[in-house]
Design an enzyme around this catalytic site. Structure first.
Site, PDB file in Angstrom:
ATOM      1  N   SER A 154       0.628  -1.160  -0.124  1.00 20.66           N
ATOM      2  CA  SER A 154       0.007  -0.212  -0.033  1.00 20.66           C
ATOM      3  C   SER A 154       0.726   1.383   0.185  1.00 20.66           C
ATOM      4  O   SER A 154       0.356   2.128  -0.214  1.00 20.66           O
ATOM      5  CB  SER A 154      -0.962   0.092   1.079  1.00 20.66           C
ATOM      6  OG  SER A 154      -0.239  -0.278   2.369  1.00 20.66           O
ATOM      7  N   HIS A 207      -3.881  -3.796  -4.858  1.00 21.49           N
ATOM      8  CA  HIS A 207      -4.205  -3.356  -3.577  1.00 21.49           C
ATOM      9  C   HIS A 207      -5.273  -3.922  -3.153  1.00 21.49           C
ATOM     10  O   HIS A 207      -6.538  -3.006  -3.451  1.00 21.49           O
ATOM     11  CB  HIS A 207      -3.815  -1.943  -3.496  1.00 21.49           C
ATOM     12  CG  HIS A 207      -3.777  -1.511  -2.140  1.00 21.49           C
ATOM     13  ND1 HIS A 207      -4.404  -0.325  -1.578  1.00 21.49           N
ATOM     14  CD2 HIS A 207      -3.418  -2.067  -0.922  1.00 21.49           C
ATOM     15  CE1 HIS A 207      -4.063  -0.020  -0.445  1.00 21.49           C
ATOM     16  NE2 HIS A 207      -3.469  -1.118  -0.082  1.00 21.49           N
TER      17      HIS A 207
END
Length: 285
Positions: free
Chosen positions: A120, A141
């Protein structure tokens, strides 16, 4: 599509992938961790089944068994990677460790295998550069909790091929998720907007402009957010937030949004990391 998925370390998506008809190999460092992960997945699946098959508990049990049978486990990523179409990595947020893993897997994976990272805060390009398949490398993600959160950010680096990108968009849709795409820019979409907002809330409080409680209440009632910024910081973990901020500050030290936060640094130094340690910006019983 029967897409075998190799989940390296505590990947967020094995349950979701297996529940949507994919074959999953869950890889972690020890058998112990794998047993715990599998148990966690089973508990989570039982909760899903209870809601989804409320009228038909037998069908619910079948769903749980079928999903679990699609997940196998291994402690040796290199030995299973040759028969997979996609590797999703979700290990520690450390560029060196991620790069070493991908360099090793790159040697064993087949030509067509796509590599993806669930990072992230790190740049996908930097991780992809550890391999010889930059065109078959992207970011995927996921958001926690993965079974409930619909969003997946698909990150395309300047080297990611259109074919790879499209395969990953199709894969996320097959998981029942909603993909959005973003270039390889710090924080992608959600964190790039969310983290500076959280930090600005802390700066507002540090200047003495408003109390933590009033800032949290204002954002919940005024912006409709489920949690206020201080509640969210404590939930995410102050160490995690500091790690992201430090990385961005290194990349762009002149950006006013990325400047260090005294109260955050102090709390992390005192190991007051939020909910997980019982104290952060707030105290927890």
């Amino acid at each position: 599509s029967d897409l075998p998925v190799l989940a390296v370390l505590p990947c967020p998506g094995p349950q979701v992938a297996a529940a949507t008809g994919h074959t999953v190999v869950l890889v972690d460092q020890t058998e112990d961790i794998l047993a715990k992960s599998k148990k966690g997945i089973e508990e989570s699946l039982r909760k899903v089944a209870k809601k989804k098959f409320a009228e038909n508990p037998k069908a619910g049990d079948e769903f749980v068994e079928k999903t679990l049978s699609s997940i196998s486990t291994s402690t040796d990523a290199a030995s299973v990677v040759h028969s997979t179409d996609l590797v999703v990595e979700a290990i520690v947020e450390n560029l060196k460790v991620k790069s070493e893993l991908f360099t090793r897997l790159d040697k064993f994976a087949s030509e067509h295998t796509i590599f993806a990272s669930n990072t992230s805060s790190l740049q996908i390009t930097n991780i992809a550069n550890a391999t010889t398949r930059q065109d078959r490398f992207a970011g995927l993600h996921f958001f926690n909790p993965v079974p409930l959160m619909k969003l997946v950010e698909v990150i395309k680096t300047p080297m990611t091929s259109q074919k790879t990108y499209e395969s990953l968009i199709d894969f996320t849709k097959a998981l029942g998720k909603h993909p959005v795409s973003c270039k390889d820019t710090p924080g992608f979409i959600v964190n790039r907007l969310l983290v500076p907002y959280l930090l600005e809330a802390v700066r507002l409080y540090e200047r003495g402009d408003a109390s933590k409680e009033d800032i949290d209440t204002a954002m919940k009632l005024g912006a409709g957010y489920p949690m206020g910024p201080f509640e969210l910081l404590d939930y995410v973990g102050l160490d995690t937030t500091k790690f992201i901020l430090d990385g961005w500050y290194e990349m762009d030290a002149k950006n006013p949004l990325f400047q260090p936060i005294p109260s955050l640094n102090k709390l992390v130094a005192e190991n007051k990391l939020g909910k997980k340690t019982g104290e952060g910006y707030y105290k927890y019983k």
